[in-house]
Design a protein around this motif. Structure first.
Motif, PDB file in Angstrom:
ATOM      1  N   GLY A  56       0.804  -1.214   0.000  1.00 13.31           N
ATOM      2  CA  GLY A  56       0.000   0.000   0.000  1.00 13.31           C
ATOM      3  C   GLY A  56       0.839   1.267   0.000  1.00 13.31           C
ATOM      4  N   MET A  57       2.063   1.194   0.517  1.00 10.50           N
ATOM      5  CA  MET A  57       2.963   2.337   0.436  1.00 10.50           C
ATOM      6  C   MET A  57       3.740   2.348  -0.875  1.00 10.50           C
ATOM      7  N   ALA A  58       4.205   1.172  -1.308  1.00 10.78           N
ATOM      8  CA  ALA A  58       5.101   1.104  -2.460  1.00 10.78           C
ATOM      9  C   ALA A  58       4.381   1.371  -3.775  1.00 10.78           C
ATOM     10  N   VAL A  59       3.209   0.775  -3.971  1.00  6.25           N
ATOM     11  CA  VAL A  59       2.529   0.879  -5.269  1.00  6.25           C
ATOM     12  C   VAL A  59       2.128   2.318  -5.605  1.00  6.25           C
ATOM     13  N   PRO A  60       1.468   3.069  -4.709  1.00  8.06           N
ATOM     14  CA  PRO A  60       1.118   4.450  -5.081  1.00  8.06           C
ATOM     15  C   PRO A  60       2.331   5.345  -5.321  1.00  8.06           C
ATOM     16  N   LEU A  61       3.375   5.192  -4.505  1.00 11.56           N
ATOM     17  CA  LEU A  61       4.566   6.014  -4.691  1.00 11.56           C
ATOM     18  C   LEU A  61       5.258   5.680  -6.011  1.00 11.56           C
ATOM     19  N   TRP A  62       5.401   4.389  -6.301  1.00 10.01           N
ATOM     20  CA  TRP A  62       6.001   3.984  -7.573  1.00 10.01           C
ATOM     21  C   TRP A  62       5.154   4.456  -8.751  1.00 10.01           C
ATOM     22  N   ALA A  63       3.833   4.270  -8.661  1.00  6.37           N
ATOM     23  CA  ALA A  63       2.945   4.689  -9.752  1.00  6.37           C
ATOM     24  C   ALA A  63       3.018   6.197  -9.956  1.00  6.37           C
ATOM     25  N   GLY A  64       3.136   6.958  -8.867  1.00  4.73           N
ATOM     26  CA  GLY A  64       3.252   8.410  -9.001  1.00  4.73           C
ATOM     27  C   GLY A  64       4.510   8.819  -9.746  1.00  4.73           C
ATOM     28  N   THR A  65       5.639   8.167  -9.449  1.00  7.05           N
ATOM     29  CA  THR A  65       6.880   8.500 -10.150  1.00  7.05           C
ATOM     30  C   THR A  65       6.812   8.101 -11.623  1.00  7.05           C
ATOM     31  N   VAL A  66       6.209   6.936 -11.913  1.00  2.03           N
ATOM     32  CA  VAL A  66       6.103   6.479 -13.306  1.00  2.03           C
ATOM     33  C   VAL A  66       5.187   7.390 -14.117  1.00  2.03           C
TER      34      VAL A  66
ATOM     35  N   LEU B 223      21.538  -5.105  16.501  1.00  2.00           N
ATOM     36  CA  LEU B 223      21.553  -5.160  15.038  1.00  2.00           C
ATOM     37  C   LEU B 223      20.181  -4.821  14.461  1.00  2.00           C
ATOM     38  N   GLU B 224      19.119  -5.270  15.122  1.00  2.00           N
ATOM     39  CA  GLU B 224      17.775  -5.003  14.629  1.00  2.00           C
ATOM     40  C   GLU B 224      17.430  -3.525  14.706  1.00  2.00           C
ATOM     41  N   PHE B 225      17.952  -2.824  15.695  1.00  2.00           N
ATOM     42  CA  PHE B 225      17.758  -1.372  15.740  1.00  2.00           C
ATOM     43  C   PHE B 225      18.388  -0.721  14.515  1.00  2.00           C
ATOM     44  N   ALA B 226      19.585  -1.186  14.151  1.00  8.54           N
ATOM     45  CA  ALA B 226      20.240  -0.652  12.954  1.00  8.54           C
ATOM     46  C   ALA B 226      19.469  -1.031  11.695  1.00  8.54           C
ATOM     47  N   VAL B 227      18.993  -2.284  11.624  1.00  9.01           N
ATOM     48  CA  VAL B 227      18.236  -2.737  10.455  1.00  9.01           C
ATOM     49  C   VAL B 227      16.952  -1.935  10.301  1.00  9.01           C
ATOM     50  N   ALA B 228      16.283  -1.619  11.409  1.00  3.22           N
ATOM     51  CA  ALA B 228      15.044  -0.844  11.355  1.00  3.22           C
ATOM     52  C   ALA B 228      15.269   0.512  10.693  1.00  3.22           C
ATOM     53  N   LEU B 229      16.376   1.163  11.018  1.00  2.00           N
ATOM     54  CA  LEU B 229      16.683   2.464  10.425  1.00  2.00           C
ATOM     55  C   LEU B 229      17.178   2.312   8.992  1.00  2.00           C
ATOM     56  N   ILE B 230      17.998   1.295   8.752  1.00  2.00           N
ATOM     57  CA  ILE B 230      18.550   1.099   7.407  1.00  2.00           C
ATOM     58  C   ILE B 230      17.449   0.770   6.411  1.00  2.00           C
ATOM     59  N   GLN B 231      16.508  -0.081   6.803  1.00  5.51           N
ATOM     60  CA  GLN B 231      15.432  -0.448   5.880  1.00  5.51           C
ATOM     61  C   GLN B 231      14.524   0.738   5.568  1.00  5.51           C
ATOM     62  N   ALA B 232      14.310   1.594   6.540  1.00  2.00           N
ATOM     63  CA  ALA B 232      13.538   2.815   6.273  1.00  2.00           C
ATOM     64  C   ALA B 232      14.270   3.696   5.271  1.00  2.00           C
ATOM     65  N   TYR B 233      15.584   3.805   5.438  1.00  2.00           N
ATOM     66  CA  TYR B 233      16.376   4.618   4.515  1.00  2.00           C
ATOM     67  C   TYR B 233      16.412   4.000   3.120  1.00  2.00           C
ATOM     68  N   VAL B 234      16.581   2.672   3.037  1.00  2.00           N
ATOM     69  CA  VAL B 234      16.653   1.999   1.732  1.00  2.00           C
ATOM     70  C   VAL B 234      15.330   2.140   0.983  1.00  2.00           C
ATOM     71  N   PHE B 235      14.215   1.929   1.680  1.00  3.42           N
ATOM     72  CA  PHE B 235      12.900   2.044   1.036  1.00  3.42           C
ATOM     73  C   PHE B 235      12.706   3.451   0.469  1.00  3.42           C
ATOM     74  N   THR B 236      12.994   4.460   1.279  1.00  3.08           N
ATOM     75  CA  THR B 236      12.806   5.842   0.832  1.00  3.08           C
ATOM     76  C   THR B 236      13.812   6.213  -0.250  1.00  3.08           C
ATOM     77  N   LEU B 237      15.045   5.727  -0.128  1.00  3.65           N
ATOM     78  CA  LEU B 237      16.063   6.043  -1.130  1.00  3.65           C
ATOM     79  C   LEU B 237      15.689   5.470  -2.494  1.00  3.65           C
ATOM     80  N   LEU B 238      15.160   4.252  -2.528  1.00  2.00           N
ATOM     81  CA  LEU B 238      14.765   3.659  -3.801  1.00  2.00           C
ATOM     82  C   LEU B 238      13.602   4.431  -4.426  1.00  2.00           C
ATOM     83  N   VAL B 239      12.639   4.855  -3.617  1.00  2.00           N
ATOM     84  CA  VAL B 239      11.566   5.703  -4.145  1.00  2.00           C
ATOM     85  C   VAL B 239      12.141   7.013  -4.683  1.00  2.00           C
ATOM     86  N   SER B 240      13.137   7.567  -3.978  1.00  2.00           N
ATOM     87  CA  SER B 240      13.778   8.789  -4.435  1.00  2.00           C
ATOM     88  C   SER B 240      14.517   8.571  -5.757  1.00  2.00           C
TER      89      SER B 240
END
Length: 226
Positions: free
Chosen positions: A103-113, A202-219
């Protein structure tokens, strides 16, 4: 044990009413808004962090891409907050649900396309056919590139879901092993507890890294289409 393994991934409800919406809205309460000219340390730190994220994400974008600044900054703060809150005991992590991540990925991706096809039609269509492709391979490559284009939002959602879910499962399994070993072997229990502590860090780091990776790919998708 297998029955309780995925209990934390079930959307909670109270009196038959789903609480997922309230849980999703809860992180917004953790970011106070300034109510006076002189801010306190918490709000100043929050504003500094938001500005740092904004500069990191939007430096390479043009004016059209920078109109998405509020969207992308809100996205990374929301995903990071829900991931971190999900590490608390007896909590629920919305980002472990593939439906929410889609639900987050599809609208953001569709908006960029759609933005790319509107403002850079030729360039967007050119991505479907690499330069110098032999004539016989043109139909096949167009199909492959089209499929890869539509897989992008699925890859975004699955990546976030898999990483967060895997970490939670490992914490649950090692935590259960630690409790079981406490009555059998104190040394083994201590070793497994140290592993559990390191995995939690490690999971605290992963939680932040995954948020950054998701947003960076949308960017990056936005940058390619503006």
């Amino acid at each position: 044990m297998n029955e309780n393994l995925f209990t934390s991934f079930i959307a909670p409800s109270m009196m038959g009413l789903p609480l997922a919406i309230l849980i999703i809205l809860f992180p917004t309460m953790l970011y106070p808004s300034p109510k006076r000219l002189v801010n306190n340390r918490l709000i100043s730190t929050q504003q500094w962090l938001t500005t740092l994220i904004m500069k990191q994400l939007m430096t390479t974008h043009n004016n059209k891409g920078r109109t998405w600044t509020l969207m992308l900054v809100s996205l990374i703060l929301f995903i990071a907050s829900t991931n971190l809150l999900g590490l608390l005991p007896y909590s629920f992590t919305p980002t472990t649900q593939l439906s929410m991540n889609l639900g987050m990925a599809v609208p953001l991706w569709a908006g960029t396309v759609f933005l790319g096809f509107r403002h850079k039609t030729k360039a967007s269509l050119a991505h479907l056919l690499p330069q110098g492709t032999p004539t016989a391979l043109i139909p096949m490559l167009v199909i492959i590139e089209t499929i890869s284009l539509f897989i992008q939002p699925v890859a975004l959602a699955v990546r976030l879901t898999a990483n967060i879910t895997a970490g939670h499962l490992l914490i649950h399994l090692i935590g259960s092993a630690t409790l079981a070993l406490m009555h059998i072997n104190q040394t083994a229990a201590a070793i497994s507890f140290i592993i559990l502590f390191l995995l939690t860090v490690l999971e605290f780091a992963v939680a932040l890294i995954q948020a950054y990776v998701f947003t960076l790919l949308v960017s990056l998708y936005l940058h390619d289409n503006t």
